[in-house]
Design a protein around this motif. Structure first.
Motif, PDB file in Angstrom:
ATOM      1  N   ARG A 221     130.357  82.244   5.841  1.00  0.00           N
ATOM      2  CA  ARG A 221     129.018  81.675   5.620  1.00  0.00           C
ATOM      3  C   ARG A 221     128.273  81.506   6.943  1.00  0.00           C
ATOM      4  O   ARG A 221     127.078  81.810   7.041  1.00  0.00           O
ATOM      5  CB  ARG A 221     129.132  80.326   4.918  1.00  0.00           C
ATOM      6  CG  ARG A 221     129.448  80.388   3.437  1.00  0.00           C
ATOM      7  CD  ARG A 221     129.661  78.987   2.897  1.00  0.00           C
ATOM      8  NE  ARG A 221     129.892  78.956   1.463  1.00  0.00           N
ATOM      9  CZ  ARG A 221     130.329  77.891   0.802  1.00  0.00           C
ATOM     10  NH1 ARG A 221     130.588  76.761   1.457  1.00  0.00           N
ATOM     11  NH2 ARG A 221     130.506  77.936  -0.504  1.00  0.00           N
ATOM     12  N   ALA A 222     128.970  81.001   7.954  1.00  0.00           N
ATOM     13  CA  ALA A 222     128.325  80.762   9.249  1.00  0.00           C
ATOM     14  C   ALA A 222     127.819  82.069   9.859  1.00  0.00           C
ATOM     15  O   ALA A 222     126.695  82.132  10.385  1.00  0.00           O
ATOM     16  CB  ALA A 222     129.294  80.070  10.200  1.00  0.00           C
TER      17      ALA A 222
ATOM     18  N   HIS B 220     132.073  69.457   7.426  1.00  0.00           N
ATOM     19  CA  HIS B 220     132.998  68.443   7.920  1.00  0.00           C
ATOM     20  C   HIS B 220     133.760  68.906   9.157  1.00  0.00           C
ATOM     21  O   HIS B 220     134.338  68.078   9.871  1.00  0.00           O
ATOM     22  CB  HIS B 220     134.005  68.070   6.826  1.00  0.00           C
ATOM     23  CG  HIS B 220     133.420  67.205   5.748  1.00  0.00           C
ATOM     24  ND1 HIS B 220     133.283  67.620   4.447  1.00  0.00           N
ATOM     25  CD2 HIS B 220     132.908  65.948   5.796  1.00  0.00           C
ATOM     26  CE1 HIS B 220     132.730  66.653   3.729  1.00  0.00           C
ATOM     27  NE2 HIS B 220     132.492  65.631   4.525  1.00  0.00           N
ATOM     28  N   VAL B 221     133.773  70.224   9.414  1.00  0.00           N
ATOM     29  CA  VAL B 221     134.541  70.714  10.560  1.00  0.00           C
ATOM     30  C   VAL B 221     133.645  70.992  11.766  1.00  0.00           C
ATOM     31  O   VAL B 221     134.067  71.639  12.720  1.00  0.00           O
ATOM     32  CB  VAL B 221     135.362  71.975  10.199  1.00  0.00           C
ATOM     33  CG1 VAL B 221     136.462  71.623   9.217  1.00  0.00           C
ATOM     34  CG2 VAL B 221     134.476  73.081   9.642  1.00  0.00           C
ATOM     35  N   THR B 222     132.406  70.517  11.734  1.00  0.00           N
ATOM     36  CA  THR B 222     131.556  70.605  12.921  1.00  0.00           C
ATOM     37  C   THR B 222     131.355  69.214  13.498  1.00  0.00           C
ATOM     38  O   THR B 222     131.279  68.229  12.770  1.00  0.00           O
ATOM     39  CB  THR B 222     130.167  71.191  12.590  1.00  0.00           C
ATOM     40  OG1 THR B 222     129.580  70.416  11.542  1.00  0.00           O
ATOM     41  CG2 THR B 222     130.262  72.630  12.157  1.00  0.00           C
TER      42      THR B 222
ATOM     43  N   GLU C 175     127.758  73.945  17.490  1.00  0.00           N
ATOM     44  CA  GLU C 175     129.175  74.331  17.476  1.00  0.00           C
ATOM     45  C   GLU C 175     129.386  75.552  16.589  1.00  0.00           C
ATOM     46  O   GLU C 175     128.891  75.626  15.460  1.00  0.00           O
ATOM     47  CB  GLU C 175     130.006  73.157  16.943  1.00  0.00           C
ATOM     48  CG  GLU C 175     131.502  73.424  16.974  1.00  0.00           C
ATOM     49  CD  GLU C 175     132.292  72.190  16.538  1.00  0.00           C
ATOM     50  OE1 GLU C 175     133.501  72.304  16.390  1.00  0.00           O
ATOM     51  OE2 GLU C 175     131.667  71.129  16.361  1.00  0.00           O
ATOM     52  N   SER C 176     130.110  76.523  17.106  1.00  0.00           N
ATOM     53  CA  SER C 176     130.367  77.748  16.358  1.00  0.00           C
ATOM     54  C   SER C 176     131.461  77.529  15.325  1.00  0.00           C
ATOM     55  O   SER C 176     132.436  76.817  15.563  1.00  0.00           O
ATOM     56  CB  SER C 176     130.790  78.867  17.311  1.00  0.00           C
ATOM     57  OG  SER C 176     131.175  80.011  16.577  1.00  0.00           O
ATOM     58  N   LEU C 177     131.277  78.155  14.167  1.00  0.00           N
ATOM     59  CA  LEU C 177     132.285  78.110  13.106  1.00  0.00           C
ATOM     60  C   LEU C 177     132.872  79.498  12.876  1.00  0.00           C
ATOM     61  O   LEU C 177     133.457  79.767  11.843  1.00  0.00           O
ATOM     62  CB  LEU C 177     131.648  77.594  11.814  1.00  0.00           C
ATOM     63  CG  LEU C 177     131.178  76.136  11.850  1.00  0.00           C
ATOM     64  CD1 LEU C 177     130.283  75.841  10.650  1.00  0.00           C
ATOM     65  CD2 LEU C 177     132.350  75.190  11.868  1.00  0.00           C
TER      66      LEU C 177
ATOM     67  N   THR D  22     140.458  77.955  14.329  1.00  0.00           N
ATOM     68  CA  THR D  22     139.923  76.643  14.676  1.00  0.00           C
ATOM     69  C   THR D  22     139.473  75.896  13.430  1.00  0.00           C
ATOM     70  O   THR D  22     139.754  74.698  13.261  1.00  0.00           O
ATOM     71  CB  THR D  22     138.746  76.779  15.655  1.00  0.00           C
ATOM     72  OG1 THR D  22     139.188  77.444  16.841  1.00  0.00           O
ATOM     73  CG2 THR D  22     138.178  75.417  16.032  1.00  0.00           C
ATOM     74  N   ASN D  23     138.775  76.598  12.538  1.00  0.00           N
ATOM     75  CA  ASN D  23     138.352  75.981  11.277  1.00  0.00           C
ATOM     76  C   ASN D  23     139.557  75.499  10.481  1.00  0.00           C
ATOM     77  O   ASN D  23     139.550  74.396   9.907  1.00  0.00           O
ATOM     78  CB  ASN D  23     137.561  76.986  10.427  1.00  0.00           C
ATOM     79  CG  ASN D  23     136.221  77.349  11.018  1.00  0.00           C
ATOM     80  OD1 ASN D  23     135.746  76.703  11.943  1.00  0.00           O
ATOM     81  ND2 ASN D  23     135.616  78.396  10.482  1.00  0.00           N
ATOM     82  N   LEU D  24     140.604  76.328  10.435  1.00  0.00           N
ATOM     83  CA  LEU D  24     141.800  76.003   9.662  1.00  0.00           C
ATOM     84  C   LEU D  24     142.455  74.728  10.179  1.00  0.00           C
ATOM     85  O   LEU D  24     142.812  73.830   9.391  1.00  0.00           O
ATOM     86  CB  LEU D  24     142.792  77.169   9.718  1.00  0.00           C
ATOM     87  CG  LEU D  24     144.151  76.950   9.045  1.00  0.00           C
ATOM     88  CD1 LEU D  24     143.978  76.652   7.570  1.00  0.00           C
ATOM     89  CD2 LEU D  24     145.045  78.180   9.247  1.00  0.00           C
ATOM     90  N   GLU D  25     142.637  74.641  11.478  1.00  0.00           N
ATOM     91  CA  GLU D  25     143.266  73.453  12.061  1.00  0.00           C
ATOM     92  C   GLU D  25     142.453  72.194  11.778  1.00  0.00           C
ATOM     93  O   GLU D  25     143.010  71.118  11.489  1.00  0.00           O
ATOM     94  CB  GLU D  25     143.445  73.656  13.565  1.00  0.00           C
ATOM     95  CG  GLU D  25     144.482  74.726  13.903  1.00  0.00           C
ATOM     96  CD  GLU D  25     144.472  75.109  15.369  1.00  0.00           C
ATOM     97  OE1 GLU D  25     143.677  74.508  16.134  1.00  0.00           O
ATOM     98  OE2 GLU D  25     145.245  76.012  15.750  1.00  0.00           O
ATOM     99  N   LYS D  26     141.129  72.313  11.837  1.00  0.00           N
ATOM    100  CA  LYS D  26     140.270  71.151  11.577  1.00  0.00           C
ATOM    101  C   LYS D  26     140.345  70.727  10.115  1.00  0.00           C
ATOM    102  O   LYS D  26     140.395  69.526   9.805  1.00  0.00           O
ATOM    103  CB  LYS D  26     138.831  71.468  11.970  1.00  0.00           C
ATOM    104  CG  LYS D  26     138.606  71.546  13.478  1.00  0.00           C
ATOM    105  CD  LYS D  26     137.138  71.831  13.785  1.00  0.00           C
ATOM    106  CE  LYS D  26     136.885  71.854  15.286  1.00  0.00           C
ATOM    107  NZ  LYS D  26     135.468  72.150  15.594  1.00  0.00           N
TER     108      LYS D  26
END
Length: 374
Positions: free
Chosen positions: A197-198, A229-231, A236-238, A243-247
């Motif tokens: 999406r990003a 929720h992960v920004t 901030e890049s998604l 990185t998204n997974l860990e968050k």
């Protein structure tokens, strides 16, 4: 890509009607509640796998019938294709392409590509987040099958996890292990969905920004901010899946105790949104209604451009009653931008298009369709 013909059987108020279309502009005109939107709904189903009117499949079947069927023939860069779907009152459906039965909706979507404009889309700027997510999901799913598969997986896992949370008091034995497994799998799907999406939004707003600038003589600049929720910050890049997974995994661990009390999952791609900005300001709050409509039109035109970039050809453009909602300037801009592409337009007043040469005019009355001979 262009739609050659469509046959409707027992669909809404259409008992049996064949319709033929030209590669240019096709105008379905007639009074309200005669069946114009039914045609758009039946055709767009091939692109999205569902009704854009939020109807259940059985709601689209003629009242006294057990099933409905819509068939189309369309031409893409490779060949002429035929597709069909049958929807039944007992909620099952059958889908076909070139005579071969398709077993999965994910294999049905993405063959015939269409961009839909309807009055509801003019409110996308100020609508609820779910409408903006639906806009993204419908657009991306037509050319990205892994994304569509991830959406379906996310939905299934979210339902399973929510059911587990709601029954926490009854099923505490083994809860922790099951919650961990479901959380990790949900995080994997969410991380990928948010990433895609990003990336899509960057492309969308670059293209939509050019349309809006052209529409307004360069006076207005368009941008967006992804809300997830992960920004932790606006810029901030998604784009990074890991990185998204860990968050997402971290959030699901942190929220689990609260979730067992409220019985629902609070983190995931189902909560994503994006804020549309005009001149750096939140367009939902500061843009006028006319500006919001221009933004929505620019976004839909950009959707069509990205579809062309991905597939090598323009999709079919479906305009359901949207032009009657626009002023003359915006209406003329849309028609000029869609010149040379196949467009299906519904309207109550055919005189709005009297100046368009070579348009295929189809009069609609009580589920019957009559081509106006030139």
């Amino acid at each position: 890509m262009y739609l050659d013909c469509a046959i409707f059987e027992n669909f809404r108020n259409i008992q049996h009607e064949p319709l033929s279309f030209t590669p240019g502009i096709n105008i379905l005109y007639g009074d309200n509640a005669q069946g114009k939107t039914n045609v758009i709904e039946g055709i767009y189903y091939f692109g999205s796998g569902k009704s854009f009117r939020h109807a259940r499949d059985k709601d689209m079947i003629m009242a006294d019938k057990n099933h409905a069927q819509v068939s189309i023939a369309y031409v893409d860069a490779q060949r002429e294709n035929k597709m069909a779907y049958r929807i039944f009152r007992d909620l099952h459906k059958e889908m076909f392409k070139n005579g071969i039965k398709i077993g999965k909706v994910s294999h049905f979507i993405g063959n015939f590509k269409a961009v839909l404009f309807c009055p509801e889309h003019l409110s996308i700027v100020k609508d609820e987040p779910s409408e903006r997510r639906n806009f993204l999901d419908n657009a991306i799913s037509q050319f990205n099958r892994p994304y569509l598969a991830a959406l379906m997986e996310h939905k299934k896992l979210l339902e399973q996890r929510n059911a587990l949370l709601k029954n926490y008091e009854k099923n505490q034995a083994g809860f922790d292990l099951t919650a961990e497994v479901l959380s990790d799998k949900l995080a994997e799907a969410a991380a990928y969905i948010t990433q895609v999406r990003a990336k899509y939004l960057v492309r969308l707003f670059e293209t939509a920004g050019r349309f809006l600038s052209d529409m307004t003589g360069g006076r207005e600049q368009l941008s967006f901010v992804y809300l997830s929720h992960v920004t932790t910050g606006e810029n901030e890049s998604l784009f990074d899946y890991q990185t998204n997974l860990e968050k997402y995994k971290k959030l699901m661990r942190e929220h689990l105790s609260r979730e067992t009390m409220i019985g629902t999952t609070v983190s995931g791609a189902h909560r994503d949104d994006f804020e549309i900005r005009l001149g750096g300001m939140n367009a939902k709050i500061f843009a006028s209604q006319g500006q919001q409509r221009s933004i929505a039109l620019a976004m839909k035109l950009a959707e069509g451009e990205i579809s062309r970039e991905e597939s090598g050809e323009y999709p079919v453009f479906l305009l359901d009653g949207v032009l009657s909602e626009l002023d003359r300037k915006r209406k003329n801009y849309i028609l000029s931008e869609l010149s040379g592409r196949q467009v299906l337009i519904t309207t109550c007043d055919e005189s709005d298009f009297a100046g368009i040469e070579g348009a295929n005019m189809i009069h609609v009355s009580a589920g019957h369709y009559e081509k106006l001979e030139s």
